[in-house]
Design an enzyme around this catalytic site. Structure first.
Site, short mmCIF file in Angstrom:
data_model
loop_
_atom_site.label_atom_id
_atom_site.label_comp_id
_atom_site.label_asym_id
_atom_site.label_seq_id
_atom_site.Cartn_x
_atom_site.Cartn_y
_atom_site.Cartn_z
N SER A 245 -10.92 -1.16 3.06
CA SER A 245 -10.14 -1.26 4.31
C SER A 245 -9.85 0.14 4.82
O SER A 245 -9.21 0.92 4.12
CB SER A 245 -8.81 -1.95 4.04
OG SER A 245 -8.99 -3.24 3.55
N GLU B 126 -5.45 3.47 6.29
CA GLU B 126 -5.10 3.32 4.86
C GLU B 126 -5.74 4.48 4.09
O GLU B 126 -5.21 4.95 3.08
CB GLU B 126 -5.62 1.97 4.35
CG GLU B 126 -5.28 1.71 2.91
CD GLU B 126 -5.89 0.42 2.35
OE1 GLU B 126 -5.69 -0.65 2.93
OE2 GLU B 126 -6.56 0.52 1.32
N ARG C 211 0.84 -1.22 0.00
CA ARG C 211 0.00 0.00 0.00
C ARG C 211 0.87 1.27 0.00
O ARG C 211 0.52 2.26 0.61
CB ARG C 211 -0.95 0.04 1.20
CG ARG C 211 -1.96 -1.09 1.24
CD ARG C 211 -2.93 -1.01 0.08
NE ARG C 211 -4.08 -1.87 0.29
CZ ARG C 211 -4.13 -3.17 -0.04
NH1 ARG C 211 -3.10 -3.73 -0.64
NH2 ARG C 211 -5.21 -3.88 0.20
#
Ligand code: EPU
Length: 336
Positions: A235, A332, A163
């Site tokens: 998420s 995130e 990520r």
């Protein structure tokens, strides 16, 4: 073709559906349009708002938002079984995956149904079911606002991680991605090792490209809320990467705790969803906001929530996970 909006309500341009406004929003199609905007307007405050799937607005945006809308998917080179594509930043990621599967091209199928646009994929190196955008992205082309010109970076220069990429680090707030180059293959390469994928693919009749896409779509639909129905940003937290000793201490107490190898062999990746679930927060609701009942990693807007309410819930989740397991979980989602 450029479309412009002033004092625009962003409720339908962010997947959390929070109602905030932006002073101005411009949709662009070509790199010439991006260059013209920066040369003519010289905006002091600006930001790219792509699909709005990984952002939480907590206040109005007093600047210029730039949204890519280019729909180009073009084969630029075929070498043996390898096919290279140029994809406009405005293409819906899942439209690209569907197109590739239809053409018999392998590489994107495990990334089916991830919400968002192609231009955003390299920024956080989107990933799911054992695949990441970095596996297929060869090059990213963008307007560099500080240098005032178009540039491109190859895969290695993008410094992709879990990520992560250069676009979240040194190039953050400096570039407008206009297209990505993707490399796919006609040679079958099924990746079934993650979670329930193998079982679901077998149920559908075997590891064809179409079956893998269908299996991933059905697993995602069963766990992740549809943003059209329930506002969310996938998420909300990243899976934490902790030192090996921390993971061993936790595993002694919770032997069933999911854990995965991290890029650094001295570290271990844990499942934030499991930690939140075991902290007793799965399905927790506080007014308009909550933790999704089927996937604890996802925070949801049950209707009418503000960005600040989502943040307050996120903080509670972080504090309770830290208290129970001693592990910090980071967001995130970009918070603005
Ligand atoms: N788990 C629970 N309870 C929960 C959620 C998860 O016990 O409420 C457990 C699961 O049983 C499993 C483990 O935690 O043993 C991991 O869960 P899962 O396989 O669902 O994946 P994840 O780590 O929670 C990541 C990505 C997802 C991606 C899936 C599938 C991150 C932050 N999330 O989730 O990506 O779809 O793997 O590959 O890496 C996204 O980024 O928006 C996203 C949805």
């Amino acid at each position: 073709m450029i479309r412009e909006f002033n004092e625009i309500n962003l409720a339908f341009r962010n997947s959390f559906h929070v109602k905030q406004h932006a002073r101005r929003l411009v949709e662009f199609e070509s790199e010439e349009e991006v260059m013209t905007i920066f040369r003519n307007e010289k905006p002091e405050k600006w930001m790219v708002l792509s699909g709005g799937n990984n952002i939480l607005f907590t206040c109005d945006y007093d600047g210029l938002l730039l949204t890519p809308v280019s729909q180009t998917i073009e084969v630029i080179e075929t070498q043996g079984d390898v096919v290279r594509l140029r994809v406009g930043a405005g293409v819906e990621w899942d439209d690209l995956v569907a197109w590739a599967v239809e053409q018999g091209l392998w590489g994107l199928e495990n990334l089916s149904l991830i919400p968002g646009k192609a231009g955003a994929a390299p920024v956080q190196n989107i990933g799911a079911y054992g695949a990441e955008a970095k596996d297929v992205i060869r090059r990213v082309r963008f307007y560099d606002v500080e240098q005032g010109c178009m540039r491109s970076l190859d895969r290695a220069e993008c410094t992709f991680g879990y990520r992560e990429s250069i676009f979240k680090q040194s190039l953050k707030g400096r570039v407008v991605i206009t297209e990505i180059e993707v490399e796919l293959s006609r040679v079958a390469n099924p990746r079934l090792g993650y979670g329930d994928v193998e079982r679901e693919v077998a149920r559908l009749g075997g590891a064809t490209l179409k079956n893998i896409r269908e299996a991933i779509c059905s697993i995602r639909r069963s766990k992740l809320p549809d943003t059209a129905v329930l506002g969310n940003a996938g998420s909300f937290f990243k899976n934490p990467v902790v030192p090996r000793e921390v993971a061993e201490r936790l595993l002694a107490e919770y032997p069933d705790m999911p854990h995965y190898p991290a890029a650094d062999p001295q570290q271990v990746k844990l499942a934030a969803g499991w930690l939140i679930d075991r902290a007793g927060l799965k399905g927790y609701r506080d007014g308009c906001v909550g933790v999704h009942e089927k996937q604890a990693l996802v925070l949801v807007n049950h209707g009418g929530a503000t960005g600040s309410e989502v943040i307050a819930l996120a903080r509670k989740v972080q504090v309770e996970v830290k208290q129970k397991f001693g592990v910090e979980i980071d967001t995130e989602v970009n918070i603005l």
